[in-house]
Design a protein around this motif. Structure first.
Motif, mmCIF file in Angstrom:
data_model
loop_
_atom_site.group_PDB
_atom_site.id
_atom_site.type_symbol
_atom_site.label_atom_id
_atom_site.label_comp_id
_atom_site.label_asym_id
_atom_site.label_seq_id
_atom_site.Cartn_x
_atom_site.Cartn_y
_atom_site.Cartn_z
ATOM 1 N N ALA A 96 10.141 -11.664 -17.083
ATOM 2 C CA ALA A 96 10.169 -11.293 -15.538
ATOM 3 C C ALA A 96 8.734 -11.204 -15.062
ATOM 4 N N SER A 97 8.817 -11.819 -13.674
ATOM 5 C CA SER A 97 7.665 -11.606 -12.914
ATOM 6 C C SER A 97 8.152 -10.929 -11.849
ATOM 7 N N ILE A 98 6.994 -9.935 -11.255
ATOM 8 C CA ILE A 98 7.256 -8.849 -10.147
ATOM 9 C C ILE A 98 6.373 -8.763 -9.301
ATOM 10 N N GLY A 99 6.313 -9.103 -8.028
ATOM 11 C CA GLY A 99 5.132 -8.956 -7.101
ATOM 12 C C GLY A 99 3.989 -9.638 -7.250
ATOM 13 N N THR A 100 4.140 -11.156 -7.651
ATOM 14 C CA THR A 100 2.946 -11.986 -7.480
ATOM 15 C C THR A 100 3.218 -13.183 -6.770
ATOM 16 N N SER A 101 2.183 -13.651 -6.271
ATOM 17 C CA SER A 101 2.367 -14.773 -5.539
ATOM 18 C C SER A 101 2.495 -16.186 -6.169
ATOM 19 N N GLY A 102 1.642 -16.044 -7.437
ATOM 20 C CA GLY A 102 1.765 -17.143 -8.549
ATOM 21 C C GLY A 102 0.777 -18.063 -7.815
ATOM 22 N N GLN A 103 -0.315 -17.610 -7.611
ATOM 23 C CA GLN A 103 -1.297 -18.679 -7.000
ATOM 24 C C GLN A 103 -2.501 -18.504 -8.032
ATOM 25 N N VAL A 104 -2.752 -17.533 -8.794
ATOM 26 C CA VAL A 104 -3.863 -17.462 -9.699
ATOM 27 C C VAL A 104 -3.481 -17.752 -11.141
ATOM 28 N N TYR A 105 -4.232 -18.694 -11.757
ATOM 29 C CA TYR A 105 -3.845 -18.980 -13.293
ATOM 30 C C TYR A 105 -4.839 -18.144 -13.914
ATOM 31 N N SER B 202 3.232 1.711 -3.055
ATOM 32 C CA SER B 202 2.275 2.692 -3.026
ATOM 33 C C SER B 202 1.015 2.952 -2.413
ATOM 34 N N GLY B 203 1.319 1.996 -1.426
ATOM 35 C CA GLY B 203 0.250 2.018 -0.604
ATOM 36 C C GLY B 203 -1.239 1.413 -0.990
ATOM 37 N N LEU B 204 -1.278 0.604 -1.719
ATOM 38 C CA LEU B 204 -2.486 -0.238 -2.165
ATOM 39 C C LEU B 204 -2.178 -1.758 -1.820
ATOM 40 N N GLY B 205 -3.127 -2.130 -0.991
ATOM 41 C CA GLY B 205 -3.122 -3.467 -0.434
ATOM 42 C C GLY B 205 -2.892 -4.497 -1.291
ATOM 43 N N THR B 206 -2.133 -5.418 -0.787
ATOM 44 C CA THR B 206 -2.213 -6.838 -1.874
ATOM 45 C C THR B 206 -3.240 -7.774 -1.234
ATOM 46 N N PHE B 207 -3.454 -9.006 -2.065
ATOM 47 C CA PHE B 207 -4.478 -9.938 -1.703
ATOM 48 C C PHE B 207 -4.124 -10.924 -0.576
ATOM 49 N N ARG B 208 -3.116 -11.600 -0.645
ATOM 50 C CA ARG B 208 -2.635 -12.502 0.123
ATOM 51 C C ARG B 208 -1.724 -12.411 1.235
ATOM 52 N N ASP B 209 -1.239 -11.259 1.336
ATOM 53 C CA ASP B 209 -0.338 -11.051 2.297
ATOM 54 C C ASP B 209 -0.976 -10.873 3.796
#
Ligand code: APR
Length: 229
Positions: free
Chosen positions: A169-178, A17-24
């Motif tokens: 289900a987990s969608i579109g997360t890097s799994g780095q933040v608790y 949708s054009g919104l930036g991710t954090f860690r890519d």
């Protein structure tokens, strides 16, 4: 009784949708230091900088449109015979724009919070330092965003959903933040099956029973069709 489904979403579902991710590559944390724009200390040190960071994201999110992944989750929540709970780490309003309901554990760009009295109100597109709280009139307005070092919202409610779901289900997360990165373990401990839908391998991929790899706008509608059709 139909399965209860709990879905965690991260920045990856809003990437198309054009919104930036954090860690890519080139993501938000490559452009800004977390300690300057996403901590209470950073806000105390330079509130104008922090408001500029969130104002830019708020303006961009306001004109962003949901993509087929958001639409598919709204369809699932509407048509699945059992309960479908969406927990999002995202602060954009794209789940709601697609017609879904979501629990925002990291807050929302569209919301402002008074650090003094706790009052919440709809944020203006652009917030500025020292803006008065509409309720207590003190100059303590801040973005209603959960910063690093602060407690995520709605954790009791989220824990209860994790312990009573049949499919996580987990969608579109890097799994780095608790704590979000640990949700799959909690759901699995309670007996749920788990699936990860992501563009790439994440930090927590090995914790999932099943995987769908690809852009959310493709893999999420395909997964929802598998469930519904
Ligand atoms: N489709 C599916 N997944 C994608 C896409 C896409 N088009 N583009 C990127 N991804 C994946 C990336 O592979 C990555 O695993 O989305 C994930 C994005 O990871 P992050 O940028 O770390 O975002 P997120 O996991 O949501 O960050 C969690 O960290 O900084 C804090 O509070 C912030 O909520 C955020 C939290």
């Amino acid at each position: 009784m139909a399965d209860k489904i709990v879905i965690l979403t991260g920045a990856g579902i809003s990437a198309e949708s054009g919104l930036g991710t954090f860690r890519d590559e080139g993501g938000l944390w490559a452009q800004h230091r977390i300690e300057d724009v996403a901590t209470p200390e950073g806000f105390a040190r330079d509130p104008a900088l922090v408001h500029r960071f969130y104002n830019a994201r708020r303006v961009q999110a306001a004109s962003a449109l949901p993509n087929p992944a958001h639409a598919a989750l709204a369809r699932l929540q509407r048509d699945w015979p059992g309960e479908v709970v969406i927990v999002t780490q995202n602060v954009d309003g794209l789940h709601e724009k697609a017609g879904a309901r979501a629990i925002h554990m990291h807050g929302e760009l569209s919301c402002a919070l008074c650090a003094a009295c706790g009052h919440r109100w709809t944020a203006p597109l652009e917030m500025s330092p020292g803006a008065p709280c509409p309720a207590c009139n003190r100059p303590t307005a801040r973005p209603d965003i959960v910063w690093f070092g602060e407690m995520p919202y709605h954790m009791d409610e989220i824990e209860a959903h994790l312990l009573s779901c049949d499919l996580f289900a987990s969608i579109g997360t890097s799994g780095q933040v608790y704590p979000a990165a640990g949700f799959v373990q909690e759901a699995a401990y309670a007996g749920a099956r788990s699936i990860e839908l992501n563009l790439a391998e994440s930090e927590i991929s090995r914790a999932f029973d099943d995987h769908r790899t690809g852009p959310a706008s493709e893999v999420v509608p395909a997964w929802v069709s598998e469930l519904l059709d």
